[in-house]
Design a protein around this motif. Sequence first.
Motif, PDB file in Angstrom:
ATOM      1  N   VAL A   5       0.812  -0.886  -0.254  1.00 43.27           N
ATOM      2  CA  VAL A   5      -0.035  -0.091  -0.383  1.00 43.27           C
ATOM      3  C   VAL A   5       0.839   1.383  -0.094  1.00 43.27           C
ATOM      4  CG1 VAL A   5      -1.983   1.377   1.059  1.00 43.27           C
ATOM      5  CG2 VAL A   5      -1.867  -0.878   1.220  1.00 43.27           C
ATOM      6  N   VAL A   6       0.819   1.764  -0.690  1.00 42.97           N
ATOM      7  CA  VAL A   6       1.012   3.387  -0.813  1.00 42.97           C
ATOM      8  C   VAL A   6       0.992   4.617  -0.676  1.00 42.97           C
ATOM      9  CG1 VAL A   6       2.314   4.862  -2.640  1.00 42.97           C
ATOM     10  CG2 VAL A   6       2.929   2.760  -3.032  1.00 42.97           C
ATOM     11  N   GLY A   7       0.904   5.294   0.276  1.00 44.91           N
ATOM     12  CA  GLY A   7       0.548   5.981   1.070  1.00 44.91           C
ATOM     13  C   GLY A   7       0.742   7.529   0.141  1.00 44.91           C
ATOM     14  N   LYS A  30      -3.476   5.141  -0.524  1.00 44.33           N
ATOM     15  CA  LYS A  30      -4.469   5.375  -0.153  1.00 44.33           C
ATOM     16  C   LYS A  30      -4.120   6.619   0.199  1.00 44.33           C
ATOM     17  CE  LYS A  30      -4.875   5.313   4.834  1.00 44.33           C
ATOM     18  NZ  LYS A  30      -4.751   4.956   6.264  1.00 44.33           N
ATOM     19  N   ALA A  62      -0.980   7.535   8.363  1.00 47.58           N
ATOM     20  CA  ALA A  62       0.589   5.947   7.386  1.00 47.58           C
ATOM     21  C   ALA A  62      -0.077   5.114   8.025  1.00 47.58           C
ATOM     22  CB  ALA A  62       1.533   6.923   8.675  1.00 47.58           C
ATOM     23  N   CYS A  65      -0.271   1.575   5.862  1.00 51.17           N
ATOM     24  CA  CYS A  65       0.900   1.799   4.857  1.00 51.17           C
ATOM     25  C   CYS A  65       2.449   1.459   4.463  1.00 51.17           C
ATOM     26  CB  CYS A  65       1.331   3.196   4.384  1.00 51.17           C
ATOM     27  SG  CYS A  65      -0.588   4.603   3.725  1.00 51.17           S
ATOM     28  N   ASP A  66       2.773   0.908   3.276  1.00 51.16           N
ATOM     29  CA  ASP A  66       4.332   0.416   3.289  1.00 51.16           C
ATOM     30  C   ASP A  66       5.265   1.093   3.099  1.00 51.16           C
ATOM     31  OD1 ASP A  66       4.106  -2.547   3.214  1.00 51.16           O
ATOM     32  OD2 ASP A  66       2.212  -1.814   2.051  1.00 51.16           O
ATOM     33  N   ILE A  68       5.904   5.551   2.159  1.00 55.42           N
ATOM     34  CA  ILE A  68       4.581   7.481   2.191  1.00 55.42           C
ATOM     35  C   ILE A  68       5.548   8.268   0.931  1.00 55.42           C
ATOM     36  CG2 ILE A  68       3.617   9.424   3.177  1.00 55.42           C
ATOM     37  CD1 ILE A  68       2.680   7.211   4.369  1.00 55.42           C
TER      38      ILE A  68
END
Length: 379
Positions: A5-7, A30, A62, A65-66, A68
């Motif tokens: 997951v990219v924030g 996200k 955050a 998320c993997d 940010i």
Amino acid sequence: MTFPVVGMVGGGQLARMTHEAGIPLGIRFKLLSDTPQDSAAQVVSDVVIGDYRDLDTLRDFARGCDVITFDHEHVPTEHLRALEADGIVVRPGPDALVHAHDKGVMRARLSEIGAPCPRHRIVADPADVSAFAAEGDGFPVILKTVVGGYDGKGVWFVRSEADAADAFKAGVAVLAEEKVDFVRELAANVVRSPSDQAVAYPVVESIQVGGVCDTVIAPAPDLADALAGEAQELALRIASELGVVGHLAVELFETRDGRILVNELAMRPHNSGHWTQDGAITSQFANHVRAVLDLPLGDPRPRSKWTVMCNVLGGDYPDMYYAYLHCMARDPQLKIHMYGKDVKPGRKVGHVNTYGDDLADVRERARHAADYLRGTITE
């Protein structure tokens, strides 16, 4: 699911197009957005509405998320350091991103590593601006707010001490720079991963109108191979020295005496790289996603001899969808990218890309489409 997951902090068009580039890879996004109407908030499924200037909001966002990353440079540096202290992966990290957030820090660091820059100094008041001008060739000089400026905002072309007063009204630090005698503006776009793999796109010419990017030509016409190579090497060195992870745009002046000087840095996908969506084997957006996830980077080489990007600015003609009929029928190879924004005069609402072997033809096609979508021409 095992996909990361990219924030993404910031809900503008850069986030929208970065999300698009991650879809074929199955990357989940996200988004932290100011409003539900923001460009990226319209297309990302997992959206948090909140203020990026609030540390608690950033910490809550955050979670899950993997990594940010960002579509702007305005998150306070101390907040990013706090996130890293919490064990959150931030790319680019605060030690790099501060150079795009704070022009004073940027100029000091670039000077330290020997990157060619215009003469500059932080100034305290209009009288100090006069002193700075007197130390060089006199007025005019350029004044910039150290933080917060973009697309010509926070920038003043100053011809006298009296002209300088407006720059100090906001109560923020001001950077003075010499007015550079340049023939055109260039941009060197590179991408660097945490594993220190890096790629460089062809150097482009960036044409500004009213302080806003209007047209980008890839590659820059009639640019000497040696100077193009120097610009790419400079951008790669800056990315390495500053520890950039992700996309870096180095905006440059090409001077009349055949040199290049660094104007600005942007540590995110950039308007000067929008041409890569249709003109490069791997776009700036796809490579930014790969870089922040430490995946192998993609091939940055161009697909065609020439690619031209023109920004579509809002005007008095709001029905841009109806204009598709003409633009698409006239040029079946035309690529239109719209941002989902309300049309307002002067606002960037989209861009078009054209490509081919004849530069004059490619430029005319891009210019015609952008002007027709805006409504400044009707045939």
